[in-house]
Design a protein around this motif. Sequence first.
Motif, PDB file in Angstrom:
ATOM      1  N   ASP A  79       0.830  -1.212   0.000  1.00 17.94           N
ATOM      2  CA  ASP A  79       0.000   0.000   0.000  1.00 17.94           C
ATOM      3  C   ASP A  79       0.861   1.259   0.000  1.00 17.94           C
ATOM      4  N   LEU A  80       1.976   1.221   0.742  1.00 15.44           N
ATOM      5  CA  LEU A  80       2.891   2.362   0.747  1.00 15.44           C
ATOM      6  C   LEU A  80       3.445   2.625  -0.655  1.00 15.44           C
ATOM      7  N   PHE A  81       3.805   1.550  -1.345  1.00 17.60           N
ATOM      8  CA  PHE A  81       4.354   1.676  -2.690  1.00 17.60           C
ATOM      9  C   PHE A  81       3.305   2.253  -3.655  1.00 17.60           C
ATOM     10  N   LYS A  82       2.092   1.727  -3.594  1.00 18.98           N
ATOM     11  CA  LYS A  82       1.020   2.210  -4.478  1.00 18.98           C
ATOM     12  C   LYS A  82       0.732   3.685  -4.236  1.00 18.98           C
ATOM     13  N   ARG A  83       0.712   4.078  -2.949  1.00 16.47           N
ATOM     14  CA  ARG A  83       0.450   5.471  -2.608  1.00 16.47           C
ATOM     15  C   ARG A  83       1.574   6.367  -3.139  1.00 16.47           C
ATOM     16  N   ALA A  84       2.823   5.931  -3.021  1.00 18.96           N
ATOM     17  CA  ALA A  84       3.958   6.721  -3.502  1.00 18.96           C
ATOM     18  C   ALA A  84       3.886   6.946  -5.002  1.00 18.96           C
ATOM     19  N   ILE A  85       3.581   5.904  -5.751  1.00 19.82           N
ATOM     20  CA  ILE A  85       3.510   6.028  -7.213  1.00 19.82           C
ATOM     21  C   ILE A  85       2.363   6.947  -7.619  1.00 19.82           C
ATOM     22  N   ALA A  86       1.253   6.857  -6.888  1.00 17.95           N
ATOM     23  CA  ALA A  86       0.119   7.741  -7.179  1.00 17.95           C
ATOM     24  C   ALA A  86       0.508   9.206  -6.960  1.00 17.95           C
ATOM     25  N   LEU A  87       1.286   9.482  -5.927  1.00 20.01           N
ATOM     26  CA  LEU A  87       1.721  10.856  -5.661  1.00 20.01           C
ATOM     27  C   LEU A  87       2.685  11.339  -6.736  1.00 20.01           C
ATOM     28  N   PHE A  88       3.614  10.475  -7.177  1.00 16.93           N
ATOM     29  CA  PHE A  88       4.530  10.854  -8.251  1.00 16.93           C
ATOM     30  C   PHE A  88       3.766  11.228  -9.518  1.00 16.93           C
ATOM     31  N   ARG A  89       2.749  10.460  -9.828  1.00 19.23           N
ATOM     32  CA  ARG A  89       2.012  10.660 -11.077  1.00 19.23           C
ATOM     33  C   ARG A  89       1.043  11.832 -10.995  1.00 19.23           C
ATOM     34  N   ALA A  90       0.676  12.232  -9.774  1.00 22.11           N
ATOM     35  CA  ALA A  90      -0.286  13.312  -9.618  1.00 22.11           C
ATOM     36  C   ALA A  90       0.353  14.672  -9.924  1.00 22.11           C
ATOM     37  N   ASP A  91       1.416  15.022  -9.211  1.00 24.83           N
ATOM     38  CA  ASP A  91       2.087  16.304  -9.411  1.00 24.83           C
ATOM     39  C   ASP A  91       3.442  16.248  -8.698  1.00 24.83           C
ATOM     40  N   ARG A  92       4.165  17.366  -8.771  1.00 25.92           N
ATOM     41  CA  ARG A  92       5.488  17.433  -8.144  1.00 25.92           C
ATOM     42  C   ARG A  92       5.429  17.965  -6.705  1.00 25.92           C
ATOM     43  N   GLU A  93       4.274  18.414  -6.264  1.00 25.95           N
ATOM     44  CA  GLU A  93       4.174  19.019  -4.943  1.00 25.95           C
ATOM     45  C   GLU A  93       4.357  18.001  -3.822  1.00 25.95           C
ATOM     46  N   HIS A  94       4.079  16.730  -4.116  1.00 23.61           N
ATOM     47  CA  HIS A  94       4.146  15.704  -3.080  1.00 23.61           C
ATOM     48  C   HIS A  94       5.298  14.722  -3.298  1.00 23.61           C
ATOM     49  N   ASP A  95       6.317  15.149  -4.059  1.00 25.99           N
ATOM     50  CA  ASP A  95       7.435  14.248  -4.357  1.00 25.99           C
ATOM     51  C   ASP A  95       8.172  13.815  -3.093  1.00 25.99           C
TER      52      ASP A  95
END
Length: 332
Positions: A5-21
């Motif tokens: 779940d941590l991995f899935k959440r991280a990839i979703a944040l990367f793909r969303a925008d750069r603000e949550h990198d």
Amino acid sequence: MNRHDLFKRAIALFRADREHDREAIALLHRAMHGFRVSPAIPAWIGWAHKNGRGVPKDEFTALMWYRRAVKELRYKDPNEEWIKNRVQRLEARNPQPQPTPNEVYEWGLGRVVIKRGEQYDYRLHDTYAEVSLPTGWSYDLAIVRLWSTLEEREAKREKDNLPTRLDESLKRDYPLFQLRIERGRGEQFGHRKTDICYTLIVPRSTRFEERITRETIIRHGLRLMKMAAEEYLPKRLKELSERVGLGYTQCRISHGHKTLGSFYNKSKHIDLSYHLMKRTPIQVDAVIVHELCHGVEFNHNNEFYYAMERYGGAAIARADRHLYDQHVPTEI
């Protein structure tokens, strides 16, 4: 969340925008914890370094992470061939090592100062963690190892039913010690005492969501508990010693939690743990009388328990027998 779940959440944040990198990188570092690691996790950390997403842009560090991802490949999978291709392309460019940053800020963890040494080690300070990292390790591993260490600590606290939130809402009400937290106006730690209640005053800029901050709060909370113990326990030991007529030479306050008290036969001095402040008054008295009775009989035999009955009474002897029936956590 588990590692998947941590991995899935991280990839979703990367793909969303750069603000949550930065948050995404922190989630990937947390997902690295464990014996077996999915090769996709270090590969994505390598991708982040290659593109400067949440971490400094550094092709050499990216190559180190991609190489680690290749080592994690345990079977041939066409879907993972892209990792090997990245390694080959980066090796052809022959990136050179970059200087290790003196410090990094990790979302959810806090400020980490990185130094090079012969082996991995860490030390927690009030506002940052200092990590020693062997030469040749990627500096990210300082974050990964520290995440894992502090995560294991928090998992143990959850098992002990201790609060996961350590902020102004914290209330710890033990029989002989109470703890509160208050945000101060300055940038220093302090405390205020009212009867048995100690208020820990934390710096104005404190971030309660950071793990390093939570460890600092626990350390200061235990220090305040020790202060309370140093005020109460020696005085109570003196009172009971005079009442029952059993002597000792000196008293020392220790941090022991498995053994709440110790009697040293040669020197006749007594150690009392500050974790006794979490126990009831009669349990504290039982530990004190127990240690005083070792001056009569050092071994736990019939003569010793007769002494407990004689000098402490039935209630004290009963409390001593059932002292460890109830689990008491070793932290605040």
